[in-house]
Design a protein around this motif. Sequence first.
Motif, short mmCIF file in Angstrom:
data_model
loop_
_atom_site.label_atom_id
_atom_site.label_comp_id
_atom_site.label_asym_id
_atom_site.label_seq_id
_atom_site.Cartn_x
_atom_site.Cartn_y
_atom_site.Cartn_z
N GLU A 114 0.99 -1.18 0.34
CA GLU A 114 -0.27 0.09 0.46
C GLU A 114 1.16 1.19 -0.02
N ALA A 115 1.74 1.34 1.02
CA ALA A 115 3.03 2.34 0.89
C ALA A 115 3.49 2.83 -0.79
N LEU A 116 3.98 1.50 -1.32
CA LEU A 116 4.38 1.71 -2.80
C LEU A 116 3.61 2.34 -3.58
N VAL A 117 2.10 2.17 -3.31
CA VAL A 117 1.05 2.52 -3.79
C VAL A 117 1.12 4.53 -3.66
N ILE A 118 0.86 5.14 -2.42
CA ILE A 118 1.04 6.31 -2.14
C ILE A 118 2.35 6.67 -2.90
N MET A 119 3.22 6.41 -3.05
CA MET A 119 4.24 6.70 -2.92
C MET A 119 4.17 6.88 -3.70
N THR A 120 3.73 6.20 -5.38
CA THR A 120 4.03 6.18 -7.05
C THR A 120 3.48 7.87 -6.63
N GLY A 121 2.16 6.91 -6.09
CA GLY A 121 0.41 8.21 -6.70
C GLY A 121 1.26 9.79 -6.46
N LYS A 122 1.67 9.73 -5.36
CA LYS A 122 1.27 11.48 -4.56
C LYS A 122 3.25 12.11 -5.14
N SER A 123 4.43 11.13 -6.11
CA SER A 123 5.16 11.63 -6.52
C SER A 123 6.60 12.72 -5.51
N PHE A 124 6.78 12.53 -4.56
CA PHE A 124 7.93 13.04 -3.59
C PHE A 124 8.38 12.04 -3.43
N GLY A 125 8.64 10.55 -3.38
CA GLY A 125 9.44 9.73 -3.70
C GLY A 125 9.94 9.51 -2.43
N CYS A 126 8.70 9.11 -1.15
CA CYS A 126 8.54 9.04 0.58
C CYS A 126 7.25 9.50 0.43
N VAL A 127 6.68 8.40 2.19
CA VAL A 127 5.61 8.53 2.70
C VAL A 127 6.37 8.70 3.86
N GLY A 128 5.53 9.36 4.73
CA GLY A 128 5.24 9.78 5.82
C GLY A 128 4.71 8.58 6.57
N VAL A 129 5.46 8.35 7.32
CA VAL A 129 4.30 7.07 8.65
C VAL A 129 3.82 7.66 9.87
N LEU A 130 2.99 7.43 10.64
CA LEU A 130 1.98 8.08 11.64
C LEU A 130 1.77 6.60 12.32
N ASP A 131 1.94 7.48 13.32
CA ASP A 131 1.54 6.28 14.69
C ASP A 131 0.02 6.26 15.18
N ASP A 132 -0.10 5.17 15.64
CA ASP A 132 -2.00 5.49 15.94
C ASP A 132 -2.13 6.53 16.87
N THR A 133 -1.48 7.41 17.39
CA THR A 133 -2.30 8.98 17.68
C THR A 133 -2.28 9.84 16.37
N GLY A 134 -1.88 9.83 15.27
CA GLY A 134 -1.58 10.38 14.56
C GLY A 134 -0.36 11.49 14.06
N VAL A 135 0.63 10.75 15.18
CA VAL A 135 1.86 11.93 15.21
C VAL A 135 3.14 11.16 14.14
N MET A 136 3.60 11.97 13.68
CA MET A 136 4.44 11.54 12.32
C MET A 136 5.79 10.68 13.48
N SER A 137 5.89 9.22 13.54
CA SER A 137 7.25 8.04 13.63
C SER A 137 7.34 8.06 13.17
#
Length: 332
Positions: free
Chosen positions: A232-255
């Motif tokens: 799923e992460a690869l699909v998002i990375m490809t679709g957004k075209s920023f070369g990365c994806v930010g990861v969130l913990d259960d509280t929505g904080v970037m981990s």
Amino acid sequence: MTVTPKPQNTPEPASEKDLEVARRVLAIEADALSDLAKSLNGDFCKAIDLIESLAGRLVVTGMGKSGHIAKKIAATFASTGTPSFFVHPAEASHGDLGMIGKNDAVLALSNSGETPELSDIIAYTRRFNVPLIGMTRRPESSLAAQCDYPLILPNSPEACPNRQAPTTSTTAMLAFADALAVTLMERRGFSADDFRTFHPGGKLGQRLLRVSDVMHDVADIPLIGENALMSEALVIMTGKSFGCVGVLDDTGVMSGIVTDGDLRRHMADNLVAMRVGDVMTPNPKATKSDVLAVEALAIMNDRSITALFVVDDAGKPVGLVHIHDLLRLGVA
């Protein structure tokens, strides 16, 4: 008939003697500025109070070399929070006096204080009770006597050999006005944001942009949860075209963050079936929306990265800055 051209004199290359002349000029002008700083007194404070309290504009005028300096002074005031413009004294005598309003004040520059072209402006300010600040080297001059706020320059020699060409005097005028303008800036709390408002174009305006001015909004940036699969992460990375994806913990904080480098490191590990949390780089560097864009650029250069997430005080992502946007806007 053949005309033989006259031989032209070839000037000698500049030498240490020329450097000594240049150093002498700078020393004379530096001494004048030192004397000017020592001479500041209550008249300076009165002029500051007047300009700060103006309901109208500061009209700056002068003739000849003083006129050229006056134009720059008006521009400095206008760009630092004091509405200001230049009026040529000769043009003022032919109709431009109407540009001076009852809520304005006039700053008149004259080294001698006896510039005849200023007489109509001086008379106009006296007739209609327009406050007049006079900047001159001679305290006994007509300008100093007629004005409400005399700003007296030090009686320093001009830097040219015959002591006639306006050099030291114009430098002192410019520095005196800079002192007024900067003092007013600090009294008013004139900020970098205020400065950028008056300088939207050019390199200066670009370098004063904030992250919030250049970042992509949270709705447009790649984000995913720690427990999601890398497929799923690869699909998002490809679709957004920023070369990365930010990861969130259960509280929505970037981990964490998943970058192209993380993908390469796990290529042999059945990557698409792995959890995002097992692939990500934890505790990624981020920035805040209110910092200058050049500060975000410095972080990106230091970390050799092309994208930087923007988070709020709680650590939740609110945007993303990409190096391409900084390049396009001239920040980089």
